[in-house]
Design an enzyme around this catalytic site. Structure first.
Site, PDB file in Angstrom:
ATOM      1  N   GLU A 267       0.831  -1.203   0.000  1.00 56.30           N
ATOM      2  CA  GLU A 267       0.000   0.000   0.000  1.00 56.30           C
ATOM      3  C   GLU A 267       0.872   1.261   0.000  1.00 56.30           C
ATOM      4  O   GLU A 267       0.528   2.267  -0.644  1.00 56.30           O
ATOM      5  CB  GLU A 267      -0.927   0.010   1.219  1.00 56.30           C
ATOM      6  N   TRP A 270       1.882   1.705  -3.457  1.00 53.14           N
ATOM      7  CA  TRP A 270       0.786   2.290  -4.247  1.00 53.14           C
ATOM      8  C   TRP A 270       0.806   3.810  -4.127  1.00 53.14           C
ATOM      9  O   TRP A 270       0.564   4.533  -5.095  1.00 53.14           O
ATOM     10  CB  TRP A 270      -0.566   1.777  -3.745  1.00 53.14           C
ATOM     11  N   TRP A 298     -22.377  10.861 -20.238  1.00 63.25           N
ATOM     12  CA  TRP A 298     -22.878  10.698 -18.867  1.00 63.25           C
ATOM     13  C   TRP A 298     -24.368  11.006 -18.789  1.00 63.25           C
ATOM     14  O   TRP A 298     -24.878  11.860 -19.518  1.00 63.25           O
ATOM     15  CB  TRP A 298     -22.111  11.619 -17.922  1.00 63.25           C
ATOM     16  N   ASN A 333     -11.673   2.444   3.036  1.00 64.53           N
ATOM     17  CA  ASN A 333     -11.155   2.354   1.670  1.00 64.53           C
ATOM     18  C   ASN A 333     -11.986   1.436   0.775  1.00 64.53           C
ATOM     19  O   ASN A 333     -12.248   1.746  -0.390  1.00 64.53           O
ATOM     20  CB  ASN A 333      -9.704   1.874   1.686  1.00 64.53           C
ATOM     21  N   TRP A 351     -17.480  11.050 -13.107  1.00 65.80           N
ATOM     22  CA  TRP A 351     -16.612  10.790 -11.959  1.00 65.80           C
ATOM     23  C   TRP A 351     -16.067  12.076 -11.338  1.00 65.80           C
ATOM     24  O   TRP A 351     -15.743  12.117 -10.145  1.00 65.80           O
ATOM     25  CB  TRP A 351     -15.453   9.869 -12.354  1.00 65.80           C
ATOM     26  N   TRP A 374     -10.964   8.263  -7.786  1.00 65.15           N
ATOM     27  CA  TRP A 374     -11.997   8.361  -8.797  1.00 65.15           C
ATOM     28  C   TRP A 374     -11.543   7.907 -10.170  1.00 65.15           C
ATOM     29  O   TRP A 374     -12.271   7.214 -10.871  1.00 65.15           O
ATOM     30  CB  TRP A 374     -12.541   9.795  -8.815  1.00 65.15           C
TER      31      TRP A 374
END
Length: 471
Positions: A267, A270, A298, A333, A351, A374
């Site tokens: 993590e 990441w 959209w 998360n 988004w 997102w």
């Protein structure tokens, strides 16, 4: 030598690279923090108030060492001119630079201004990540778009250790030269949510120690279960720099080997990976990284977006997650991925609408670290996430909140449902609704969309967007 220590998103005294070097080089240090009106939200947000609450806490911590934190305000060039005019002599200015976003352009422009116009020696340092955005590249010099090969390189590299030093108060100015503390106070809009949020380096260290000693070993197994305290909750403090990433890594790496330790280190990788991505694609907050998905049509139904924000979609795991966000300023998360997928793919809402709402509400929002997620949850980001990955919110609920413990915490109207229908309350018959003391459609809404139909719709929309490139 008189120098300036410019704090920004490194609101701590321990293991602060710029601060350490400033103390090594100067015996007359002035500490400053600049409030830039250009960066302020038009309306107060919890995210912004929390950050300035952290700045205020740093000011108090410095005062305990008899050190003044000068609060500058206004146009950044005018603010530093005013500071320079207050000093009979100032040789150096020290700060930890940003690699992307607004901070990057500010630092590049300010470095030139401070050197050429104000005659400062500028000393910028890399401090926010274990490995900077340009440290890990492919053999051809390009950046990675897929996490796994990036991780293989990342894990091999030596990590910087935390700096150890004492704060030498006699090297710092105790008197205030410029004080816009009133502006700082005005930016901290107190409310019930903000009052319960703990800030400061001391609370960051407490949180790190609690996580490492009591939760790290089981992190792999428990991190996806929102009803338990299974995550580190360190992202808020990393975002403000109230704890250094090196301190976190060092504390974790010194623990006994476990699946939880291995996963948590991934993590941390990441975090570096997304910083690299943000640096490679500076417009990722506005434009989909993948060209295939820049032509999505959209739906952007305002009523559905309102229902999503208020936790009134009729999907309990989504609604409970949004109530957690609205009531605490934080969201688990796993739930971030679920609610993002639901908004973008089930509701077919842009988004960027969700990104902005998280920016306002999340105390740990940080696009450079993918806090919010997102681009990725919408599958409009890197190759790490396939566009056809669409979460079924009911299945996610059944898997990660099996007994509905999290749902019951944030949706008390569903708390008496003691069977698996808590994940699909619309399936309760009249007798069951009477038994559990709830009226579906009144006490709790019916689903605002059919997931199966929504899944088919979004796949068609994504396919159309991809095919539009061929025409």
């Amino acid at each position: 030598m008189t120098s300036v220590m410019w704090f920004r998103r490194d609101l701590r005294l321990e293991d602060n690279t710029a601060l350490y070097n400033a103390m090594q080089s100067s015996n007359d240090l002035i500490c400053v923090f600049h409030i830039n009106p250009e960066q302020l939200e038009a309306t107060p947000t919890l995210n912004q108030s929390t950050f300035f609450k952290s700045v205020q806490q740093l000011k108090l911590e410095l005062a305990e060492h008899n050190i003044a934190l000068n609060i500058l305000y206004g146009d950044i060039y005018d603010a530093f001119r005013e500071l320079k005019n207050k000093l009979s002599k100032a040789d150096g200015i020290y700060f930890n630079f940003d690699e992307n976003g607004f901070g990057r352009s500010r630092d590049q422009e300010m470095a030139q201004f401070l050197e050429q116009d104000l005659n400062f020696d500028v000393h910028p340092y890399s401090d926010h990540y274990l490995h900077g955005a340009k440290e890990i590249k492919k053999n051809d010099g390009s950046g990675y778009k897929v996490f796994t090969p990036y991780y293989r390189q990342w894990v091999k590299l030596e990590k910087r250790k935390p700096l150890s030093y004492e704060i030498e108060s006699n090297k710092f100015r105790s008197e205030t030269l410029i004080d816009y503390s009133d502006k700082l106070s005005e930016l901290i809009h107190q409310d019930e949510v903000l009052n319960q949020i703990k800030v400061g380096a001391n609370n960051a260290q407490i949180r790190l120690n609690d996580f490492v000693h009591y939760h790290l070993k089981d992190y792999e197994r428990m991190r996806d279960i929102p009803s338990v305290n299974g995550t580190s909750r360190l992202s808020q403090f990393l975002r403000t720099g109230e704890i250094s990433i090196r301190q976190v890594y060092q504390k974790v790496i010194n623990q006994p080997d476990s699946d939880g330790k291995k996963t948590f280190i991934q993590e941390l990788c990441w975090r570096d990976f997304y910083n690299m991505i943000y640096t490679m694609y500076p417009n990722q907050k506005e434009v989909s990284i993948k060209e295939d998905f820049q032509q999505i049509k959209w739906d952007n139904n305002e009523e559905n977006f309102k229902a999503w924000k208020n936790g009134e979609t009729g999907f309990p795991i989504v609604d409970a997650a949004m109530h957690q966000l609205n009531q605490t300023g934080w969201m688990h998360n796993r739930l971030r991925m679920i609610v993002a997928s639901f908004l973008v793919k089930d509701l077919l809402i842009d988004w960027r609408w969700g990104e902005q709402y998280f920016h306002e509400k999340l105390v740990d929002y940080d696009p450079a670290s993918n806090i919010g997620g997102w681009q990725w949850s919408a599958s409009t980001g890197t190759d790490s996430v396939p566009y056809f990955r669409i979460f079924n919110p009911t299945l996610q609920s059944q898997r990660f909140d099996k007994n509905g413990d999290f749902i019951k915490q944030y949706l008390p109207q569903l708390s008496r449902i003691n069977n698996q229908k808590i994940h699909e309350p619309q399936t309760l018959n009249i007798a069951e609704q009477q038994k559990f003391g709830i009226k579906i459609g009144s006490d709790y809404p019916l689903p605002i969309i059919n997931h199966k139909e929504a899944r088919k719709r979004v796949l068609d929309v994504y396919k159309t967007s991809k095919e539009s490139l061929k025409n």
